[in-house]
Design an enzyme around this catalytic site. Structure first.
Site, PDB file in Angstrom:
ATOM      1  N   LYS A 175       0.829  -1.198   0.000  1.00  0.00           N
ATOM      2  CA  LYS A 175       0.000   0.000   0.000  1.00  0.00           C
ATOM      3  C   LYS A 175       0.868   1.256   0.000  1.00  0.00           C
ATOM      4  CE  LYS A 175      -2.074  -1.281   3.735  1.00  0.00           C
ATOM      5  NZ  LYS A 175      -2.972  -1.422   4.888  1.00  0.00           N
ATOM      6  N   THR A 206      -8.226   9.629   9.154  1.00  0.00           N
ATOM      7  CA  THR A 206      -7.920   8.397   8.413  1.00  0.00           C
ATOM      8  C   THR A 206      -7.707   7.206   9.338  1.00  0.00           C
ATOM      9  OG1 THR A 206      -5.563   8.955   8.402  1.00  0.00           O
ATOM     10  CG2 THR A 206      -6.880   9.681   6.512  1.00  0.00           C
ATOM     11  N   GLY A 208      -8.040   3.871  10.890  1.00  0.00           N
ATOM     12  CA  GLY A 208      -8.682   2.622  10.479  1.00  0.00           C
ATOM     13  C   GLY A 208      -8.691   2.341   8.998  1.00  0.00           C
ATOM     14  N   THR A 209      -7.907   3.084   8.217  1.00  0.00           N
ATOM     15  CA  THR A 209      -7.912   2.851   6.765  1.00  0.00           C
ATOM     16  C   THR A 209      -7.415   1.442   6.420  1.00  0.00           C
ATOM     17  OG1 THR A 209      -5.760   3.963   6.660  1.00  0.00           O
ATOM     18  CG2 THR A 209      -7.702   5.262   6.067  1.00  0.00           C
ATOM     19  N   GLY A 210      -6.367   0.978   7.104  1.00  0.00           N
ATOM     20  CA  GLY A 210      -5.838  -0.351   6.815  1.00  0.00           C
ATOM     21  C   GLY A 210      -6.823  -1.453   7.148  1.00  0.00           C
ATOM     22  N   CYS A 211      -7.472  -1.324   8.301  1.00  0.00           N
ATOM     23  CA  CYS A 211      -8.491  -2.299   8.702  1.00  0.00           C
ATOM     24  C   CYS A 211      -9.624  -2.326   7.684  1.00  0.00           C
ATOM     25  CB  CYS A 211      -9.066  -1.944  10.073  1.00  0.00           C
ATOM     26  SG  CYS A 211      -7.866  -1.744  11.394  1.00  0.00           S
TER      27      CYS A 211
END
Length: 265
Positions: A175, A206, A208-211
């Protein structure tokens, strides 16, 4: 009525922006029924984490047995797991139940650059979980941990993805959200690479974007879409949640996972 299902194995975020809460919201809006196994409880909000209480290995095993034996998941998303013993339990149960469509978000490094899990937990994660994954979704700092050197440019992202595949045997989505130019991600499956281009959205909230991205990918895999289709759909969902411009809390706030929910309720 039957419905596709997805299991999230992750920590609880009392602030609701990341972890189990973000995963369940994302899975629900993406049209699958969400089940969960909680690895830890956290007391946190938009300004930080104040306390953590890990599940015991025995309790986590019981959670996983309860889900797999009754509502077998069509896909599994794994988020932050801080203890080697818990990672061992997860790996054992995934093998025991022959879990499919496993997406691992290898949460190891905070946005600030601080390590979130110990070296021995990282070693267990890479040796036990990553080889079981259909896909792993590291950000750039986590990619650097996995390959052991800096990854900054587009060319270095491509090279690192190949290095991760060769080393751990799993397809990887590197990412680029931590890069300065855009939010494009690179998918490599051992044979071919594909860029998924994304626009950097001007939104400071932003958390929690990865989750959210990994849960959306798992949701689409659960519905039978290909890996490439699932990544593309997940990126569209994440961009929509960011564009909704939710503003909650005094710090780095959550996104609006329910931006696409319409109707009476």
């Amino acid at each position: 009525m039957k419905k596709h299902t997805a299991l999230t194995i992750a920590g609880s975020d009392s602030g609701g922006g990341a972890g189990i809460q973000a995963d369940i919201k994302t899975m629900t809006v993406n049209g699958v029924f969400a089940t969960s196994a909680v690895t830890s409880l956290t007391a946190q909000n938009t300004t930080g984490v104040t306390a953590i209480l890990d599940a015991t290995p025995e309790f986590l095993a019981a959670e996983l047995d309860a889900v797999f034996s009754d509502i077998y998941p069509d896909a599994v998303k794994i988020g932050m797991v801080s203890q080697s013993a818990l990672i061992e339990v997860i790996a054992d149960k995934l093998v025991e139940y022959q879990a499919k469509h496993i997406v691992v978000d290898p949460v190891m490094v905070a946005t600030s650059g601080s390590k979130l899990i110990s070296d021995d937990a990282i070693a267990t994660l890479t040796s036990r979980l990553l080889p079981l994954a259909e896909l792993i979704t590291p950000n750039l700092p986590e990619t650097e941990v996995l390959v052991g050197h800096e990854v900054k440019t587009i060319e270095e992202m491509e090279a690192a993805a190949k290095e991760i595949y060769d080393k751990y045997g799993c397809t990887v989505l590197v990412k680029g959200g931590h890069a300065h130019n855009d939010a494009s991600d690179y998918l490599y499956d051992g044979k071919t690479g594909q860029w998924f281009h994304g626009e950097r959205i001007n939104n400071p909230n932003t958390h929690g974007t990865g989750c959210t991205l990994s849960s959306a990918i798992a949701s689409n895999l659960a519905k039978g879409r290909s890996l490439a289709e699932s990544v593309a759909a997940a990126k569209r969902f994440l961009e929509g949640a960011l564009r909704a411009d939710l503003d909650l809390g005094a710090g780095a706030g959550p996104m609006d996972h329910a931006f696409a929910v319409e109707g009476e309720y």
